[in-house]
Motif scaffolding. Sequence first.
Motif, PDB file in Angstrom:
ATOM      1  N   GLY A  76     -32.244  -3.452 -24.028  1.00 27.23           N
ATOM      2  CA  GLY A  76     -33.374  -3.149 -23.168  1.00 27.23           C
ATOM      3  C   GLY A  76     -33.613  -1.656 -23.044  1.00 27.23           C
ATOM      4  O   GLY A  76     -34.769  -1.199 -23.055  1.00 27.23           O
ATOM      5  N   MET A 176     -40.049  -1.953 -15.996  1.00 28.28           N
ATOM      6  CA  MET A 176     -38.688  -1.477 -16.253  1.00 28.28           C
ATOM      7  C   MET A 176     -38.389  -0.178 -15.518  1.00 28.28           C
ATOM      8  O   MET A 176     -37.252   0.057 -15.103  1.00 28.28           O
ATOM      9  N   TRP A 181     -32.299  -2.984 -13.785  1.00 29.04           N
ATOM     10  CA  TRP A 181     -31.669  -3.974 -14.643  1.00 29.04           C
ATOM     11  C   TRP A 181     -32.389  -4.041 -15.984  1.00 29.04           C
ATOM     12  O   TRP A 181     -33.011  -3.105 -16.415  1.00 29.04           O
ATOM     13  N   MET A 182     -32.271  -5.144 -16.710  1.00 34.02           N
ATOM     14  CA  MET A 182     -33.020  -5.392 -17.955  1.00 34.02           C
ATOM     15  C   MET A 182     -32.644  -4.417 -19.074  1.00 34.02           C
ATOM     16  O   MET A 182     -33.447  -4.132 -19.953  1.00 34.02           O
ATOM     17  N   ASP A 186     -29.618  -9.022 -20.758  1.00 27.96           N
ATOM     18  CA  ASP A 186     -30.553  -9.631 -19.812  1.00 27.96           C
ATOM     19  C   ASP A 186     -31.999  -9.204 -20.061  1.00 27.96           C
ATOM     20  O   ASP A 186     -32.904  -9.676 -19.373  1.00 27.96           O
ATOM     21  N   PHE A 187     -32.241  -8.358 -21.064  1.00 27.29           N
ATOM     22  CA  PHE A 187     -33.584  -7.803 -21.248  1.00 27.29           C
ATOM     23  C   PHE A 187     -34.636  -8.868 -21.552  1.00 27.29           C
ATOM     24  O   PHE A 187     -35.653  -8.976 -20.858  1.00 27.29           O
ATOM     25  N   GLU A 190     -35.466 -11.535 -18.659  1.00 29.65           N
ATOM     26  CA  GLU A 190     -36.022 -10.923 -17.446  1.00 29.65           C
ATOM     27  C   GLU A 190     -37.381 -10.293 -17.723  1.00 29.65           C
ATOM     28  O   GLU A 190     -38.270 -10.318 -16.864  1.00 29.65           O
ATOM     29  N   ALA A 191     -37.557  -9.746 -18.926  1.00 34.99           N
ATOM     30  CA  ALA A 191     -38.863  -9.187 -19.274  1.00 34.99           C
ATOM     31  C   ALA A 191     -39.940 -10.268 -19.248  1.00 34.99           C
ATOM     32  O   ALA A 191     -41.039 -10.055 -18.710  1.00 34.99           O
ATOM     33  N   ARG A 194     -40.561 -11.349 -15.460  1.00 35.10           N
ATOM     34  CA  ARG A 194     -41.235 -10.339 -14.644  1.00 35.10           C
ATOM     35  C   ARG A 194     -42.656 -10.056 -15.142  1.00 35.10           C
ATOM     36  O   ARG A 194     -43.543  -9.734 -14.336  1.00 35.10           O
ATOM     37  N   MET A 234     -28.403 -12.322 -13.438  1.00 33.03           N
ATOM     38  CA  MET A 234     -29.834 -12.103 -13.611  1.00 33.03           C
ATOM     39  C   MET A 234     -30.641 -13.248 -13.002  1.00 33.03           C
ATOM     40  O   MET A 234     -31.600 -13.029 -12.249  1.00 33.03           O
TER      41      MET A 234
END
Length: 260
Positions: A76, A176, A181-182, A186-187, A190-191, A194, A234
Amino acid sequence: MIHPSDPPEPKALVLIPSYDSGMKLMETVRAARAEWPDVWVVVDGSTDGSDAPVREAAAGDPGLRVLLLPRNSGKGAAVLHGMRAAMAEGFTHALTMDADGQHPAALIPAFLDAALAAPDAMILGLPVFGEDAPQLRVRGRRISNWWANVETAGLGIGDSLFGFRVYPIAPLVRIMERNPWMRRFDFDPEAAVRLCWAGVRPVNMSAPVRYLRPEEGGVSHFRYGRDNLLLTFMHLRLVLGMLWRLPWLLRRRGAAARSR
């Protein structure tokens, strides 16, 4: 006449984050470069020398650029570094793909054409698994996909983990930069979640995925215990973040259903 508030003309590139990707990196870059005029590689603190032939190739190819990070910071973080640089040069969309040969370079034009035709959407790869896919990984991603759809009230994330996808750059960078985070494994999930929360519509497109054996040059930095703990944490924070957004998400899902 172009009004100052008009959105920029869509412009896309291929973005390849790489950390110790071995011999497959140069092969992946060549395949991507054959399909698209702008390919950038973000070398995320690699120590295996895999970036050397790519940097050499970039010296004679204006369509290929290499960005170097001094230490490994995670996928990420590498993508964010590349997107900031791309946005500064007028790019609006980035197709991300893994450096290890798993993703289908031949589909780059189709994915980017879809993104440029719907610039407010994100184009998410929907993996088509072959017999080489580890069943533990295939089954495990179903759990993450289930949670991603809970966290977005079923707005249509087909696969939360597949990294072959096209992001609209500006909204993802904004997200970001507000979020600590991310930055690692976890990128990707979660991207996607979100961006859904931010109103970016997911569009799913099928794409085959390969799992290469080590003797074929396959490299994996996935660590089952460490990375599943990261995903668990996450999803916990995303579920908590979803709760106060739930009424809006449900209204949006209803509006999407009525428009179909």
